[in-house]
Write a protein that holds these residues in place. Sequence first.
Motif, mmCIF file in Angstrom:
data_model
loop_
_atom_site.group_PDB
_atom_site.id
_atom_site.type_symbol
_atom_site.label_atom_id
_atom_site.label_comp_id
_atom_site.label_asym_id
_atom_site.label_seq_id
_atom_site.Cartn_x
_atom_site.Cartn_y
_atom_site.Cartn_z
ATOM 1 N N ILE A 32 0.859 -1.189 0.000
ATOM 2 C CA ILE A 32 0.000 0.000 0.000
ATOM 3 C C ILE A 32 0.884 1.224 0.000
ATOM 4 C CG2 ILE A 32 -1.908 -1.160 1.204
ATOM 5 C CD1 ILE A 32 -0.921 0.126 3.777
ATOM 6 N N THR A 33 0.325 2.341 -0.398
ATOM 7 C CA THR A 33 1.063 3.602 -0.426
ATOM 8 C C THR A 33 1.069 4.221 0.961
ATOM 9 O OG1 THR A 33 -0.903 4.873 -1.005
ATOM 10 C CG2 THR A 33 0.403 3.954 -2.827
ATOM 11 N N LEU A 34 1.923 5.241 1.150
ATOM 12 C CA LEU A 34 2.008 5.934 2.438
ATOM 13 C C LEU A 34 0.696 6.620 2.783
ATOM 14 C CD1 LEU A 34 3.693 6.919 4.829
ATOM 15 C CD2 LEU A 34 4.435 8.853 3.420
ATOM 16 N N ARG A 35 0.028 7.190 1.779
ATOM 17 C CA ARG A 35 -1.250 7.873 2.043
ATOM 18 C C ARG A 35 -2.298 6.884 2.515
ATOM 19 N NH1 ARG A 35 -3.336 11.722 -2.635
ATOM 20 N NH2 ARG A 35 -1.419 12.749 -1.938
ATOM 21 N N GLN A 36 -2.333 5.695 1.906
ATOM 22 C CA GLN A 36 -3.296 4.680 2.341
ATOM 23 C C GLN A 36 -2.998 4.202 3.753
ATOM 24 O OE1 GLN A 36 -2.801 1.786 -0.719
ATOM 25 N NE2 GLN A 36 -4.244 2.763 -2.158
ATOM 26 N N TRP A 37 -1.678 4.098 4.051
ATOM 27 C CA TRP A 37 -1.296 3.632 5.396
ATOM 28 C C TRP A 37 -1.709 4.637 6.465
ATOM 29 C CZ3 TRP A 37 2.971 5.335 8.564
ATOM 30 C CH2 TRP A 37 3.196 4.543 9.691
ATOM 31 N N LEU A 38 -1.548 5.944 6.171
ATOM 32 C CA LEU A 38 -1.954 6.975 7.132
ATOM 33 C C LEU A 38 -3.467 7.062 7.256
ATOM 34 C CD1 LEU A 38 0.544 9.844 6.188
ATOM 35 C CD2 LEU A 38 0.626 8.361 8.185
ATOM 36 N N ALA A 39 -4.165 6.800 6.157
ATOM 37 C CA ALA A 39 -5.630 6.911 6.195
ATOM 38 C C ALA A 39 -6.263 5.827 7.040
ATOM 39 C CB ALA A 39 -6.186 6.855 4.772
ATOM 40 N N GLN A 40 -5.592 4.689 7.212
ATOM 41 C CA GLN A 40 -6.170 3.589 7.978
ATOM 42 C C GLN A 40 -6.346 3.952 9.454
ATOM 43 O OE1 GLN A 40 -3.729 0.175 7.332
ATOM 44 N NE2 GLN A 40 -4.418 -0.155 5.221
ATOM 45 N N ASP A 41 -5.353 4.687 10.033
ATOM 46 C CA ASP A 41 -5.432 5.050 11.457
ATOM 47 C C ASP A 41 -5.326 6.555 11.607
ATOM 48 O OD1 ASP A 41 -5.636 2.403 12.441
ATOM 49 O OD2 ASP A 41 -3.477 2.140 12.085
ATOM 50 N N ARG A 42 -6.050 7.305 10.783
ATOM 51 C CA ARG A 42 -5.925 8.767 10.821
ATOM 52 C C ARG A 42 -6.385 9.324 12.151
ATOM 53 N NH1 ARG A 42 -8.702 11.892 5.992
ATOM 54 N NH2 ARG A 42 -7.054 10.724 4.917
#
Length: 510
Positions: A32-42
């Motif tokens: 997954i991309t960094l943006r997707q990783w941050l969006a999971q536990d925003r």
Amino acid sequence: MGKNKKPKSSNESPTKSSLSPTTDDEHRAPTITLRQWLAQDRRAYLWVGGCILTGLLFGFLIGTGWLEFSSEVKPWRQELANRLRSTTSFRLLSFETDAWEEVQYRIGYWVARMQRDMEVELYASNPAHPRVFAVLREAIVREPGGFVHPDLGFLVPAPCGAARGIGMVRNGWHECQKGCLPGRAEEKERVKNERWLYKENNVTYPLPTEPKFKQEEILIRVPLNYQMTRTKALEVLLPLIPAEVQVKAGMSELDDAIILVLFLAHERGVGRYSRWMPYIASLPPEPSCGYSRNLRPYMLDALAVLREELGVPTEGWSEELSRATAYAETIVEALTKDYGPYIQTPSDKSVADNIAWALCQVASRATAGSEKHGTLRLIPMVDQINHDESAAGFIELTGRERIENGHFIDATEDDSGTFVVRSFRHGRRKALKVGQELLANYNVPHYSPLDWFVSLGFVPPEKQTPWEMIEPVLPRIKKVRPRYDESHPAEVEMVQENVPSVTQELHTEL
């Protein structure tokens, strides 16, 4: 049980399936991309960041006094404020002059320390560095009776053709030799009995009956206390050797050369805590003995030059070098086995390599002396003077020298065993100028060209002539005795020579 066992299919292969790339891809986590990783536990990250910002804000407001809950200042807040104001960061942000000066001082200190460390690393790996000579001079002059003329230093390369030599780096001694009061023995005696005159501002004044001479005939004076001798070696090494080893391989029965080899190897391992460390630091990391395996390619090239350019018959020399190398390795192996576990060794060297290094150093630079203080010794700084047949030899004082008896010095009993070096060429004093080299005659007339090459790694010009080898031998040792001529007391001097440690006596002992 065999009936219930499921038979394997012919196309099933566990090994193949476990190593199949398709199987690895199936079990591998999806990328997954960094943006997707941050969006999971925003929400979690926002909550943690909000807490941090809130804590920093309240801490800043309370610490600076903007948020006051009471008009009374708490002691802990006052103490905290004082600590913050005393920090270098606060003083720099408030543009205090003293803080910037302190930072400049610290930066200058660290830069100077880095430069010093770089210099230390440089001259620690370079035995010809001027600072190495300065440290060795200081070690000698601190001993009672020690002296090294301040105009002396390393000459790299040496005028004689060697990689390094000792000579004049300033002209003070030459000017004094030319303009100061005379210094020969008969001249000093005459000055004592006559009243010389000198003029100053057109007025004539008498000199005192015993003037203070500025001229030094002695350029190097190494007292016995700073020489590496058999006596000092046994004092250090015997307590390190267990009694059972002494019974099997008694160190006291070894040849002087081997005692010096073990002593030098041990002091090298002691490192900076050795009182001979200034001397050891000045020794080349690769000694110039002819039988060194590391120098074998260069020695073979030197043999070709001697044969083709200078006409020296070197047939059979390579075989003699091989024999000497094998013999030296036998000695190193025996010493390593008997005494290696009990002597100090540098952390970056093996015991055998350290002993082999010391053996080559002793073979190429050990100096003969009187039996009273040791027939073979290592003389710091003196053994770094290069050879010249027309120069004077090294002189060992007996303690009985007197100017009135024709000597060049008034010595005492405490001077017995001291080695001194004067600048003499063709029997006369040589006033050295800056850049000129201090030379000495090793005085080994019985050495053949092969002996010179095997022991010291070079052949002097006077030996670069056709010669005949009577028998194939390893480097020889000749015990030289003092030459005493009662009719000429000035000649009561010890003839010195550089002696190899590979001897027939040692071969018998081992």
